[in-house]
Design a protein around this motif. Structure first.
Motif, PDB file in Angstrom:
ATOM      1  N   GLU A  61      48.369  48.659  33.498  1.00 12.89           N
ATOM      2  CA  GLU A  61      47.788  47.339  33.251  1.00 12.89           C
ATOM      3  C   GLU A  61      46.328  47.401  32.836  1.00 12.89           C
ATOM      4  N   TYR A  62      45.712  48.549  33.018  1.00  7.96           N
ATOM      5  CA  TYR A  62      44.314  48.716  32.613  1.00  7.96           C
ATOM      6  C   TYR A  62      44.141  48.533  31.102  1.00  7.96           C
ATOM      7  N   VAL A  63      45.201  48.724  30.350  1.00  5.42           N
ATOM      8  CA  VAL A  63      45.123  48.628  28.894  1.00  5.42           C
ATOM      9  C   VAL A  63      44.909  47.185  28.423  1.00  5.42           C
ATOM     10  N   LEU A  64      45.131  46.218  29.306  1.00  8.52           N
ATOM     11  CA  LEU A  64      44.932  44.813  28.940  1.00  8.52           C
ATOM     12  C   LEU A  64      43.457  44.447  29.078  1.00  8.52           C
ATOM     13  N   LEU A  65      42.876  43.867  28.037  1.00  4.93           N
ATOM     14  CA  LEU A  65      41.479  43.414  28.118  1.00  4.93           C
ATOM     15  C   LEU A  65      41.335  42.246  29.074  1.00  4.93           C
ATOM     16  N   ASN A  66      42.345  41.408  29.172  1.00  2.54           N
ATOM     17  CA  ASN A  66      42.342  40.271  30.086  1.00  2.54           C
ATOM     18  C   ASN A  66      43.492  40.478  31.072  1.00  2.54           C
ATOM     19  N   PRO A  67      43.215  41.117  32.226  1.00  4.81           N
ATOM     20  CA  PRO A  67      44.285  41.441  33.167  1.00  4.81           C
ATOM     21  C   PRO A  67      45.008  40.202  33.674  1.00  4.81           C
ATOM     22  N   ARG A  68      46.246  40.395  34.039  1.00  7.51           N
ATOM     23  CA  ARG A  68      47.063  39.293  34.559  1.00  7.51           C
ATOM     24  C   ARG A  68      46.621  38.941  35.975  1.00  7.51           C
ATOM     25  N   ALA A  69      46.754  37.685  36.324  1.00 11.06           N
ATOM     26  CA  ALA A  69      46.387  37.219  37.667  1.00 11.06           C
ATOM     27  C   ALA A  69      47.633  37.187  38.549  1.00 11.06           C
ATOM     28  N   THR A  70      48.260  38.337  38.725  1.00 13.95           N
ATOM     29  CA  THR A  70      49.450  38.451  39.566  1.00 13.95           C
ATOM     30  C   THR A  70      49.338  39.703  40.423  1.00 13.95           C
ATOM     31  N   GLY A  71      50.154  39.752  41.470  1.00 18.41           N
ATOM     32  CA  GLY A  71      50.223  40.948  42.309  1.00 18.41           C
ATOM     33  C   GLY A  71      48.886  41.318  42.921  1.00 18.41           C
ATOM     34  N   SER A  72      48.574  42.608  42.867  1.00 15.71           N
ATOM     35  CA  SER A  72      47.328  43.084  43.476  1.00 15.71           C
ATOM     36  C   SER A  72      46.098  42.588  42.712  1.00 15.71           C
ATOM     37  N   ASN A  73      46.258  42.265  41.443  1.00 13.94           N
ATOM     38  CA  ASN A  73      45.131  41.716  40.681  1.00 13.94           C
ATOM     39  C   ASN A  73      44.724  40.339  41.186  1.00 13.94           C
ATOM     40  N   LEU A  74      45.663  39.649  41.822  1.00 18.44           N
ATOM     41  CA  LEU A  74      45.370  38.312  42.334  1.00 18.44           C
ATOM     42  C   LEU A  74      44.247  38.373  43.378  1.00 18.44           C
ATOM     43  N   VAL A  75      44.222  39.451  44.153  1.00 19.33           N
ATOM     44  CA  VAL A  75      43.153  39.631  45.141  1.00 19.33           C
ATOM     45  C   VAL A  75      41.803  39.692  44.429  1.00 19.33           C
ATOM     46  N   LEU A  76      41.742  40.445  43.333  1.00 20.95           N
ATOM     47  CA  LEU A  76      40.484  40.566  42.589  1.00 20.95           C
ATOM     48  C   LEU A  76      40.086  39.245  41.944  1.00 20.95           C
ATOM     49  N   TRP A  77      41.063  38.511  41.425  1.00 19.65           N
ATOM     50  CA  TRP A  77      40.767  37.236  40.791  1.00 19.65           C
ATOM     51  C   TRP A  77      40.241  36.216  41.812  1.00 19.65           C
ATOM     52  N   LEU A  78      40.779  36.266  43.035  1.00 21.98           N
ATOM     53  CA  LEU A  78      40.412  35.270  44.034  1.00 21.98           C
ATOM     54  C   LEU A  78      39.231  35.693  44.905  1.00 21.98           C
ATOM     55  N   ALA A  79      38.866  36.975  44.899  1.00 20.49           N
ATOM     56  CA  ALA A  79      37.798  37.465  45.763  1.00 20.49           C
ATOM     57  C   ALA A  79      36.454  36.805  45.446  1.00 20.49           C
ATOM     58  N   GLY A  80      36.106  36.675  44.195  1.00 21.96           N
ATOM     59  CA  GLY A  80      34.818  36.078  43.815  1.00 21.96           C
ATOM     60  C   GLY A  80      34.680  34.635  44.276  1.00 21.96           C
ATOM     61  N   PRO A  81      35.626  33.757  43.912  1.00 18.34           N
ATOM     62  CA  PRO A  81      35.517  32.372  44.385  1.00 18.34           C
ATOM     63  C   PRO A  81      35.578  32.264  45.907  1.00 18.34           C
ATOM     64  N   ALA A  82      36.391  33.116  46.560  1.00 23.92           N
ATOM     65  CA  ALA A  82      36.487  33.072  48.019  1.00 23.92           C
ATOM     66  C   ALA A  82      35.147  33.453  48.650  1.00 23.92           C
ATOM     67  N   MET A  83      34.512  34.493  48.113  1.00 24.86           N
ATOM     68  CA  MET A  83      33.210  34.909  48.652  1.00 24.86           C
ATOM     69  C   MET A  83      32.165  33.801  48.436  1.00 24.86           C
ATOM     70  N   LEU A  84      32.223  33.135  47.308  1.00 26.34           N
ATOM     71  CA  LEU A  84      31.302  32.037  47.043  1.00 26.34           C
ATOM     72  C   LEU A  84      31.491  30.913  48.063  1.00 26.34           C
ATOM     73  N   LEU A  85      32.738  30.563  48.339  1.00 21.50           N
ATOM     74  CA  LEU A  85      33.011  29.507  49.311  1.00 21.50           C
ATOM     75  C   LEU A  85      32.569  29.909  50.716  1.00 21.50           C
ATOM     76  N   VAL A  86      32.827  31.166  51.102  1.00 15.96           N
ATOM     77  CA  VAL A  86      32.404  31.641  52.418  1.00 15.96           C
ATOM     78  C   VAL A  86      30.870  31.603  52.521  1.00 15.96           C
ATOM     79  N   GLY A  87      30.178  32.063  51.501  1.00 20.88           N
ATOM     80  CA  GLY A  87      28.716  32.043  51.500  1.00 20.88           C
ATOM     81  C   GLY A  87      28.168  30.627  51.568  1.00 20.88           C
TER      82      GLY A  87
END
Length: 152
Positions: A90-116
């Motif tokens: 999946e690294y070959v995709l310039l815009n990774p999919r927001a599924t599976g383990s990538n979902l954690v990466l997609w949601l980590a930024g907004p979650a950290m912002l909300l926690v802060g």
């Protein structure tokens, strides 16, 4: 001199256009356009943050040829992308999919912002409620000692 600088600037801007070699271009303009659209979303594994359409690396050329080969074979755009992802990851995709383990990466930024933001809001609320009159006035001895220190 201005013409030389202008021509050099144009050459640098047009360099990615030269990445796709004439022998790679398909005869059918619709298939070629589909190949360009797919290639724009695939990462060159050598250059990292360039699409395979913009890269002059040998692997990027191989990937461009593979995309065109799959399109000529009759694969849909999604099938071509899946074939490449299955082969290179999946690294070959310039815009990774927001599924599976990538979902954690997609949601980590907004979650950290909300926690802060929540922690900051809680801190400010507690600071407002703190008692301001908790400090006791200085004793006579403390006041005298402070005066002595300030004179020196």
């Amino acid at each position: 001199m201005k013409r030389l600088i202008l021509s050099l600037a144009l050459c640098l801007l047009a360099a990615p256009v030269w990445a796709v070699q004439p022998d790679e271009v398909l005869d059918d303009p619709q298939l070629e356009q589909r190949a360009r659209d797919i290639s724009a979303g695939l990462r060159c594994l050598v250059c990292r943050n360039e699409s395979i359409d913009d890269s002059n690396a040998g692997l990027a050329r191989d990937l461009r040829l593979l995309v065109r080969e799959r399109l000529v074979a009759g694969d849909s755009d999604d099938e071509v992308v899946e074939f490449i992802v299955d082969r290179y990851g999946e690294y070959v995709l310039l815009n990774p999919r927001a599924t599976g383990s990538n979902l954690v990466l997609w949601l980590a930024g907004p979650a950290m912002l909300l926690v802060g933001a929540g922690l900051g809001w809680t801190y400010l609320r507690r600071r407002e409620r703190a008692e301001e009159g908790r400090l006791e006035p200085l004793s006579d001895q403390e006041a005298e000692r402070l005066r002595e220190i300030m004179k020196d």
